[in-house]
Design an enzyme around this catalytic site. Sequence first.
Site, PDB file in Angstrom:
ATOM      1  N   ILE A  98      -4.831   3.877   1.443  1.00  0.00           N
ATOM      2  CA  ILE A  98      -6.004   3.067   1.057  1.00  0.00           C
ATOM      3  C   ILE A  98      -5.872   2.588  -0.385  1.00  0.00           C
ATOM      4  O   ILE A  98      -6.822   2.630  -1.174  1.00  0.00           O
ATOM      5  CB  ILE A  98      -7.342   3.831   1.274  1.00  0.00           C
ATOM      6  CG1 ILE A  98      -7.289   4.743   2.482  1.00  0.00           C
ATOM      7  CG2 ILE A  98      -8.481   2.820   1.410  1.00  0.00           C
ATOM      8  CD1 ILE A  98      -7.073   4.054   3.799  1.00  0.00           C
ATOM      9  N   HIS A  99      -4.689   2.106  -0.740  1.00  0.00           N
ATOM     10  CA  HIS A  99      -4.428   1.569  -2.078  1.00  0.00           C
ATOM     11  C   HIS A  99      -3.844   0.163  -1.975  1.00  0.00           C
ATOM     12  O   HIS A  99      -2.859  -0.165  -2.630  1.00  0.00           O
ATOM     13  CB  HIS A  99      -3.456   2.481  -2.829  1.00  0.00           C
ATOM     14  CG  HIS A  99      -3.984   3.849  -3.114  1.00  0.00           C
ATOM     15  ND1 HIS A  99      -3.152   4.946  -3.305  1.00  0.00           N
ATOM     16  CD2 HIS A  99      -5.250   4.306  -3.246  1.00  0.00           C
ATOM     17  CE1 HIS A  99      -3.901   6.020  -3.533  1.00  0.00           C
ATOM     18  NE2 HIS A  99      -5.172   5.651  -3.504  1.00  0.00           N
ATOM     19  N   ALA A 100      -4.438  -0.683  -1.169  1.00  0.00           N
ATOM     20  CA  ALA A 100      -3.897  -2.027  -0.931  1.00  0.00           C
ATOM     21  C   ALA A 100      -3.985  -2.890  -2.180  1.00  0.00           C
ATOM     22  O   ALA A 100      -5.000  -2.894  -2.897  1.00  0.00           O
ATOM     23  CB  ALA A 100      -4.648  -2.699   0.210  1.00  0.00           C
ATOM     24  N   ASP A 140       0.861  -1.180   0.000  1.00  0.00           N
ATOM     25  CA  ASP A 140       0.000   0.000   0.000  1.00  0.00           C
ATOM     26  C   ASP A 140       0.895   1.225   0.000  1.00  0.00           C
ATOM     27  O   ASP A 140       2.047   1.175   0.456  1.00  0.00           O
ATOM     28  CB  ASP A 140      -0.908   0.004   1.240  1.00  0.00           C
ATOM     29  CG  ASP A 140      -2.074   0.962   1.136  1.00  0.00           C
ATOM     30  OD1 ASP A 140      -2.137   1.738   0.157  1.00  0.00           O
ATOM     31  OD2 ASP A 140      -2.927   0.948   2.043  1.00  0.00           O
TER      32      ASP A 140
END
Length: 540
Positions: free
Chosen positions: A476-478, A300
């Site tokens: 919040i870019h997993a 992330d």
Amino acid sequence: MTNTRPEPTDAGRYDFIVIGSGSAGSVLAARLSESGRHSVLLLEAGPDDSSLWFRLPMGFAKLYANPRYNWMYDSAREPALNGRSLYQPRGKVLGGSSSINGMMYVRGNALDFDDWAAQGCTGWSYDEVLPYFRKAEDQARGADQWHGIGGPLKVSDQSRPELAEAACAAARQAGLPDNPDFNGATQDGFGYYQMNTHKGQRWSAARGYLWPARNRPNLRILTEAIARRLIISEGRVTGVAFDRAGQPHLAHAGEVIVAAGAIASPQLLLQSGIGPAEELRTLGIAPVLDAPEVGRNLQDHTCVQLMFRCTRPITVNDLANNWLRGAWAGAQYVFGRRGYFSETGIYVGGFARSDATQDRPDIQMALAAWSVAERSASGARAHPFSGFSFSPEHVNPDARGTVRLTTPDGRPEIRFNFFQTDYDIRAMTFGIRLIRSICEQPALRPYIASELQPGADVRSDDEILQFIRDKAGSDIHAVGTCRMGGDAASVLDPRLRLRGLAGLRVVDASVMPRVVRGNTHAAVVMIAEKAADMILADAS
């Protein structure tokens, strides 16, 4: 005590079952049902997207911590971030996280996809994925060699408010080149972000793909349907067991496609006995396929907010703190689809390289026209005065984490392992200093009354590191937890088929072998567009 769970209801047989209606699932359901030749079942754990908050771009602030539409995960405590747990919002609604996100349209760097291909992901180089970006897109500026028109996903320009214009001028004064298109010839530089909005409304994957498709007789969409496990028989995934309205159901298909995201997709595989065998046995789950990398390789981006008190009442804070301004902004939206509520408040930013060894940017920046005094489980509270935030984001992290089960049916444990290498710390430190350099330029300095966070007295590397440990978090870019690859250890092959069992693909952010350098929604839509073509080709 007897088991009173009712017998499952037969939900039918389909050519394809798609689990999850997010950025990938919406694309898949629409494309696989498009010809009318294939029957498709789409399962979504959350409700439909009929609430007006899903139309309003500024409405994402209301959805950020709403448990009806948001899974509201929390990570495990991060040792390098003072033991803090990091909030992880994820969409639980038609459109998934594309219905609650910040709507920024950034694809990643072209070299990111060339790296995928070099790592054994045949067919995923930039030249090979660019047609799918263009196919998905309806670019407001028109078509060119990088962009397409007529696709389901609207991509629009924003207005150019005073504060954003000042930030662009300041970035230029700080030595950053202007960049009118982060998805074009180069990613380096500073400028305006494009958004997935259209005529003042959010344009989620559900809005673009599912809405036009939802009345097709060969597409069945079930909301509030929670997948519990995959049905596996004789070396093949044949269907899914799910619950709806308290009733268990079984559905069968020629192929099952898991598109539940980088957290829920590995969770479902693990619950179905697909994952590290010894780990599954300790949980009382019988292993069906020993796949050690399921739930591994979690990546992330990291970010941290610098916040500033603004000298002029031109920020979103002023709407929250003055009902007359808020009412005027509401009227502008209702009668003209314009004004603050028609956009997200995230106007400008850019990309830079933290040092000369980087062959592409590793720092992303974003200016948001608000500042936050407090965050809680119920949302965020703005400062009682004008303010804005300016955030560096490290988009090439060393950190690798995991998504694991701690109980067979409970919420997954999410562990990122952020800021445990010198490079990750150095890159974020560079990003913080770069933001400050931009804010010190003549064009932006008149708009800044004071630095609220971390504060002007935080200057040394040690003090900045303490700030990072106190305040940095996930962007919040997993991605990456069911990675594709050309090697035998990868969870998926380059056609996104599960290695070791037939009848199952995974199509979402979890398939990325490495996170792209930019927001992930556009790349996931591209992945699903390409996957739909592969699935249909293999089916024929």
